[in-house]
Structure formats: C-alpha cells, structure tokens
Design a protein around this motif. Sequence first.
Motif, PDB file in Angstrom:
ATOM      1  N   ASN A  54      17.336 -28.370 -13.278  1.00  9.68           N
ATOM      2  CA  ASN A  54      16.193 -28.079 -14.313  1.00  9.68           C
ATOM      3  C   ASN A  54      15.330 -29.503 -14.497  1.00  9.68           C
ATOM      4  O   ASN A  54      14.428 -29.557 -14.619  1.00  9.68           O
ATOM      5  CB  ASN A  54      16.764 -27.567 -15.311  1.00  9.68           C
ATOM      6  CG  ASN A  54      16.951 -25.969 -15.381  1.00  9.68           C
ATOM      7  OD1 ASN A  54      16.153 -25.419 -14.307  1.00  9.68           O
ATOM      8  ND2 ASN A  54      17.309 -25.392 -16.223  1.00  9.68           N
ATOM      9  N   ALA A  57      13.392 -30.324 -11.556  1.00 11.98           N
ATOM     10  CA  ALA A  57      12.208 -29.849 -11.381  1.00 11.98           C
ATOM     11  C   ALA A  57      11.404 -30.021 -12.455  1.00 11.98           C
ATOM     12  O   ALA A  57      10.175 -29.438 -12.352  1.00 11.98           O
ATOM     13  CB  ALA A  57      12.627 -28.285 -11.528  1.00 11.98           C
ATOM     14  N   GLY A  58      11.760 -30.644 -13.438  1.00 12.48           N
ATOM     15  CA  GLY A  58      10.919 -31.177 -14.512  1.00 12.48           C
ATOM     16  C   GLY A  58      10.841 -30.202 -15.546  1.00 12.48           C
ATOM     17  O   GLY A  58       9.853 -30.444 -16.231  1.00 12.48           O
ATOM     18  N   LEU A  59      11.751 -29.205 -15.508  1.00  6.86           N
ATOM     19  CA  LEU A  59      11.827 -28.538 -16.607  1.00  6.86           C
ATOM     20  C   LEU A  59      12.483 -29.071 -18.089  1.00  6.86           C
ATOM     21  O   LEU A  59      12.177 -28.365 -19.225  1.00  6.86           O
ATOM     22  CB  LEU A  59      12.577 -26.986 -16.055  1.00  6.86           C
ATOM     23  CG  LEU A  59      11.891 -26.442 -15.136  1.00  6.86           C
ATOM     24  CD1 LEU A  59      12.778 -25.066 -14.904  1.00  6.86           C
ATOM     25  CD2 LEU A  59      10.306 -26.010 -15.449  1.00  6.86           C
ATOM     26  N   SER A  75       2.789 -36.271  -6.497  1.00  8.16           N
ATOM     27  CA  SER A  75       4.172 -35.447  -7.094  1.00  8.16           C
ATOM     28  C   SER A  75       4.311 -34.508  -6.115  1.00  8.16           C
ATOM     29  O   SER A  75       3.596 -33.864  -5.501  1.00  8.16           O
ATOM     30  CB  SER A  75       3.743 -34.949  -8.629  1.00  8.16           C
ATOM     31  OG  SER A  75       2.844 -33.680  -8.408  1.00  8.16           O
ATOM     32  N   PRO A  76       5.850 -34.313  -5.666  1.00 13.62           N
ATOM     33  CA  PRO A  76       6.201 -33.487  -4.610  1.00 13.62           C
ATOM     34  C   PRO A  76       5.954 -32.141  -5.087  1.00 13.62           C
ATOM     35  O   PRO A  76       6.162 -31.756  -6.124  1.00 13.62           O
ATOM     36  CB  PRO A  76       7.294 -34.113  -4.411  1.00 13.62           C
ATOM     37  CG  PRO A  76       7.847 -34.603  -5.635  1.00 13.62           C
ATOM     38  CD  PRO A  76       6.598 -35.107  -6.484  1.00 13.62           C
ATOM     39  N   ILE A  78       7.575 -28.525  -5.373  1.00 11.80           N
ATOM     40  CA  ILE A  78       8.895 -28.104  -5.420  1.00 11.80           C
ATOM     41  C   ILE A  78       9.436 -26.656  -5.363  1.00 11.80           C
ATOM     42  O   ILE A  78       8.534 -26.016  -6.247  1.00 11.80           O
ATOM     43  CB  ILE A  78       9.638 -28.635  -6.822  1.00 11.80           C
ATOM     44  CG1 ILE A  78       9.736 -30.104  -6.597  1.00 11.80           C
ATOM     45  CG2 ILE A  78      11.021 -28.260  -7.407  1.00 11.80           C
ATOM     46  CD1 ILE A  78      10.204 -30.784  -8.009  1.00 11.80           C
ATOM     47  N   GLY A  79      10.048 -26.007  -4.574  1.00 11.85           N
ATOM     48  CA  GLY A  79      10.358 -24.685  -4.554  1.00 11.85           C
ATOM     49  C   GLY A  79      11.525 -24.378  -5.355  1.00 11.85           C
ATOM     50  O   GLY A  79      12.590 -25.177  -4.867  1.00 11.85           O
ATOM     51  N   TYR A  80      11.673 -23.583  -6.119  1.00  4.93           N
ATOM     52  CA  TYR A  80      12.830 -23.441  -6.884  1.00  4.93           C
ATOM     53  C   TYR A  80      13.456 -21.996  -6.961  1.00  4.93           C
ATOM     54  O   TYR A  80      12.727 -21.123  -7.301  1.00  4.93           O
ATOM     55  CB  TYR A  80      12.551 -23.666  -8.397  1.00  4.93           C
ATOM     56  CG  TYR A  80      13.948 -24.051  -9.461  1.00  4.93           C
ATOM     57  CD1 TYR A  80      15.150 -23.655  -8.897  1.00  4.93           C
ATOM     58  CD2 TYR A  80      13.782 -24.590 -10.520  1.00  4.93           C
ATOM     59  CE1 TYR A  80      15.879 -23.807  -9.962  1.00  4.93           C
ATOM     60  CE2 TYR A  80      14.801 -24.892 -11.223  1.00  4.93           C
ATOM     61  CZ  TYR A  80      15.921 -24.331 -10.859  1.00  4.93           C
ATOM     62  OH  TYR A  80      16.938 -24.822 -11.898  1.00  4.93           O
ATOM     63  N   VAL A  81      14.521 -21.796  -6.466  1.00  3.49           N
ATOM     64  CA  VAL A  81      15.188 -20.244  -6.435  1.00  3.49           C
ATOM     65  C   VAL A  81      16.267 -20.419  -7.472  1.00  3.49           C
ATOM     66  O   VAL A  81      17.051 -21.010  -7.437  1.00  3.49           O
ATOM     67  CB  VAL A  81      15.742 -20.168  -4.949  1.00  3.49           C
ATOM     68  CG1 VAL A  81      16.167 -18.728  -4.946  1.00  3.49           C
ATOM     69  CG2 VAL A  81      14.965 -20.306  -3.875  1.00  3.49           C
ATOM     70  N   PHE A  82      15.867 -19.643  -8.490  1.00  8.63           N
ATOM     71  CA  PHE A  82      16.429 -19.609  -9.725  1.00  8.63           C
ATOM     72  C   PHE A  82      17.679 -18.566  -9.559  1.00  8.63           C
ATOM     73  O   PHE A  82      18.059 -17.978  -8.444  1.00  8.63           O
ATOM     74  CB  PHE A  82      15.800 -19.252 -10.995  1.00  8.63           C
ATOM     75  CG  PHE A  82      14.815 -19.932 -11.193  1.00  8.63           C
ATOM     76  CD1 PHE A  82      14.828 -21.090 -12.114  1.00  8.63           C
ATOM     77  CD2 PHE A  82      13.458 -19.597 -10.803  1.00  8.63           C
ATOM     78  CE1 PHE A  82      13.646 -21.885 -12.469  1.00  8.63           C
ATOM     79  CE2 PHE A  82      12.485 -20.489 -10.825  1.00  8.63           C
ATOM     80  CZ  PHE A  82      12.530 -21.686 -11.822  1.00  8.63           C
ATOM     81  N   ASN A  84      18.721 -16.173 -11.301  1.00  6.86           N
ATOM     82  CA  ASN A  84      18.198 -14.516 -11.048  1.00  6.86           C
ATOM     83  C   ASN A  84      16.909 -14.712 -10.550  1.00  6.86           C
ATOM     84  O   ASN A  84      16.233 -15.773 -10.735  1.00  6.86           O
ATOM     85  CB  ASN A  84      18.262 -14.127 -12.258  1.00  6.86           C
ATOM     86  CG  ASN A  84      17.746 -14.952 -13.546  1.00  6.86           C
ATOM     87  OD1 ASN A  84      17.385 -16.015 -13.411  1.00  6.86           O
ATOM     88  ND2 ASN A  84      17.716 -14.492 -14.862  1.00  6.86           N
ATOM     89  N   ARG A  86      13.833 -14.068 -11.063  1.00  2.20           N
ATOM     90  CA  ARG A  86      12.571 -14.259 -11.713  1.00  2.20           C
ATOM     91  C   ARG A  86      11.177 -13.910 -11.193  1.00  2.20           C
ATOM     92  O   ARG A  86      10.382 -14.830 -10.886  1.00  2.20           O
ATOM     93  CB  ARG A  86      12.765 -15.947 -12.142  1.00  2.20           C
ATOM     94  CG  ARG A  86      13.968 -16.326 -13.101  1.00  2.20           C
ATOM     95  CD  ARG A  86      13.595 -17.576 -13.969  1.00  2.20           C
ATOM     96  NE  ARG A  86      14.887 -18.083 -14.174  1.00  2.20           N
ATOM     97  CZ  ARG A  86      14.974 -19.099 -14.804  1.00  2.20           C
ATOM     98  NH1 ARG A  86      14.025 -19.992 -15.127  1.00  2.20           N
ATOM     99  NH2 ARG A  86      16.396 -19.562 -15.257  1.00  2.20           N
ATOM    100  N   SER A 139      12.345 -13.795  -3.899  1.00  2.00           N
ATOM    101  CA  SER A 139      12.522 -15.079  -4.559  1.00  2.00           C
ATOM    102  C   SER A 139      12.569 -16.360  -3.564  1.00  2.00           C
ATOM    103  O   SER A 139      12.062 -17.288  -3.760  1.00  2.00           O
ATOM    104  CB  SER A 139      13.611 -15.272  -5.691  1.00  2.00           C
ATOM    105  OG  SER A 139      14.154 -16.268  -5.676  1.00  2.00           O
ATOM    106  N   ALA A 143       9.634 -19.369  -2.534  1.00  2.00           N
ATOM    107  CA  ALA A 143      10.035 -20.936  -2.590  1.00  2.00           C
ATOM    108  C   ALA A 143       9.879 -21.648  -1.302  1.00  2.00           C
ATOM    109  O   ALA A 143       9.077 -22.572  -1.122  1.00  2.00           O
ATOM    110  CB  ALA A 143      11.626 -20.972  -2.855  1.00  2.00           C
TER     111      ALA A 143
END
Lengths: 247, 252
Positions: A54, A57-59, A75-76, A78-82, A84, A86, A139, A143
């Motif tokens: 997180n 990812a900047g969260l 800024s690059p 980002i693909g985020y596979v959480f 769950n 989502r 998901s 990403a």
Amino acid sequence: MSDIRINISNKTYVLAHDTEQFHHAIADLDFTVHPQQFVCLVGPSGCGKTTLLNMIAGLDPHFEGQINIGQATQSPTIGYVFQNPRLLPWLTVRQNIEIVFDDKPPTSLIDNLLDNMQLFDAQHQYPERLSLGMQRRVSISRAFAINPDILLMDEPFVSLDAPTARQVRRLLYSLWQKRPHTVLFVTHDLREAIALADRLIFLSPSPMRIVSDIEVPIAREQRTDEGCVEAFREQLLQNHPKISELL
Amino acid sequence: MPSIGLYRNKLLAALSITLLLAIWQGLALFLRSPTLPTPAIVAATFWQATMSGELPYHLGVTLLRLIISFSLAMLIGCAIGIILGNNKTLDAFFDNWLVIFLNIPALVTIILCYVWFGLVESAAILAVVVNKLPNVIVTIREGARALDKDLLEMAQSYRFSKRKTFLHVIWPQLHPFVMAATRSGLALIWKIILVVELLGRSNGMGYQLHIFFQLFDVASLLAYSFAFIAVIQLIEILVLKPLDRKTQRWRR
C-alpha cells in the motif's frame, strides 16, 4: 524505468484511537528492486506485507522514510492486484478492465488479455455471478491491461483451489514473459515463490525487517518442474534455518 | 411458472380494489349523506373537473412546485450528505442542527417562511425544501459512511480522476440510498405541498381542497385526491421502477 528504492525507517499506526495504542509495523527496511525483476516477498501473515505494498502504491503516505520509483519527472504506472479482487460489481468483466484507461480503451489488447485469461466468454457478465477464481483473473487482467511499470500482487492466489491456482499462476507467468514488468509479489507459499521469482525476500514478523535476501538461480524453463522447485526449497531451508520459522 | 404467478397477482389486485369500491358503495348507499358520495358521483365529478380544465391546471401547478422543490432538496441534500458522511468533524459539528431541523414541525417552517418572506412562490418552495432537506441529508449521509474503502483504494491506486471515481465508484454505491430518499421524499413533499398551498397560495391542489372544505364539496375533494394519488403512482411505475431495474441489473 529505473530501480525502485525502498528505505523505510519507521512505520507505526494507531490500533485504537481512544487508548492510543501503537502498532510498530516496519522498522529499518532497506532494499532496491531492479527493473523487470520478479521479487517475491515471503513472510508470516500480519507481518506488514500488505502495508508495504500500500505504501509503494501511494495509498498509505504516513511513514518515515522514502520510496523512490523510477524517473522523477514522470510518475510510474502501477498495477495492483489486491488480496480480494476489488472489482466494481456494477460493471461487467470487460468494463472493469476498460475503466482503468483514461482514454479510449484498446480493444484488441483487451480482447487478447481476456482470451489469454480464458475470460472471453464471460466478458459481458457481472462479477457477482463469477467464481472467485474468475474474479481473480479479471483483477489480474485489469492490472496487466495498463501495461504497468510496476505490478504489485498481494497473495493473488490465496483461497483458490490448487488446480485453479496452478492454472492462474501459469497464465500470469506467460503474460509476464511476454511483457516483463517489475513485480512485487507477496505470498507465504514458498513453493509458489520459488516457481515465480528471480529473487526472494524473507521478512520477519512485525516490526518487519529483512531476514534473508536470496536470488533464485533456477532457469526459467525448469520452473515448471515441481521436483526442481522442491529440491531448491529443501536446500534453502537447510542452509537458512531461520526461514522455516517464518513459514 | 412466473406468468401464472403474475396473472394471479394481477387478479388479486383487481379483486382487492373491487372490494374496496364495493364497501365504499355500500356505505354510501347506507348512509345516504352528501358527505359520502358514491364512487359513481366522484367519477362524474372527476370527469367534469378534467374536461373543464380546472383539475389539470391545479394539478399541473402543484406538480411543478413538487418537481422544483424535490429537485432542489435532493441536489442540496445529496451534496451535504456526502460531505458529512466523509468528514467526521463537520458531521459532529452539524449533527445537532440536523436533529433540530428534523424535529421542527412542517407547519412551523411553512408559517415562518410566509411570515419572513411574504406570501410568494419562493417562500412556498423554500418551506418545502427546508422540510425535506434534513431527511435527504440523513439518508445520504448513511450511504456515504458505508462507502467501500477497498474500492476507493482501488480507484486511487489506478489513478482514477475525481470525476471517474465519483461516477463509477461512489455514485453506484449511493444509488440505493438516493432511491430511498427519493421515495420517502416524494411521499413527504406532496403532503407538505398541499399545506403550503392551503396556507398561502391562490392556486394548486391545496388551494382547491381548501375551497372544497369551505363548500363541503366532498365529491370534488375525493376526485382531486384520486387524481393526485394516480399521478404519484404513475411516477413510481413509469420512472422509479424502471430506473431501479436498470441500475440494479448487476445484482444476483
């Protein structure tokens, strides 16, 4: 794309606002990930791996230290596979992938991706009507669709049955070989980590720090051989007894 | 089979309406009083009032007031509700205001608006909006509090614009709450609007009902009421139900 440099001196968060109890999540974490490297982060549950993703990812900007990603000018992606999937339940499978594009979504690329992930026939269905395995594949497709500089994956195969997990892992791997990105992959399944990664980073329970940082020397074409993976695993556990405590 | 069930439900609905009419007819015949006309007399009155253009005019005026005050209350209420649902400090600060406004009797706001701003159209609209607004805010605030943080994080990590996040992540989650506020709002507003018209306007359903009361004209009173109930039902069937079906089709 240049290196990802992660240097976190301290990360705490408040457990309960009224009692002001603090949880010390990360202490002195310092490592660099090279472009297009596939890195698996292995550690016990609750050690702060998700928190780390997180932060990348900047969260979660509340920490002491620095995370430097790529060029300063741009800024690059980002693909985020959480953990769950989502997915947005009111959008179909295809719309869930299309929505991550700012401009017109590339039709042929998405067709290809859906086809690769064996989702083409389900593309107009709503997520709630799909199995968890299919939702996870959506998901992952989402990403991959943006062709990210960095792919963050948080135990994407947990709670899948073994054959489905194997199938999705194979798909992920073949997609990554076609279009290599920098991958940070969180898992606590050592076999999975060895089968996928260039490099394994073992993390301690909180406050999280690096216990071992190990390159996986197995050739890519040998990774599908379970015997080969198993042999490496046993050797690893023998040479680094500390690791088995983390699993 | 669903078609037989549907047919049965329609039959039941028709039967229950017929029974209601029969009871009404029986009572009217038994009492033989001008204060309870038979359904036939009410129907004839309705027809006359419609043909003369009187009923459509007053109904139209009231509906126009309803649309304007409803839209204003929903728009302002949604905005404030979303803000309060997402900001704990503001929410704590304004919570008392909400409780006070929720509990002011409708009649008091109406009288105050007329006293302060005079017997004008804007005062009438304002009175309705002020009455409805707290309900919308409270309902939407609940929705905004219940927003799925996971999906918001997803939107943030994929760099969704503010507009895209609102349209595709937040609004669909608020939709059931907006529909609830719409339904309860329509029911509340049309009742308040009649009182507003009765007290301070010279046209509209409320004004007409006031005249019928003075003339003891129960047939016209009932005819106007039924016309109004029918319109509200039509809004439900033609606008709200299809909207529900369209936006909820993703649910299992």
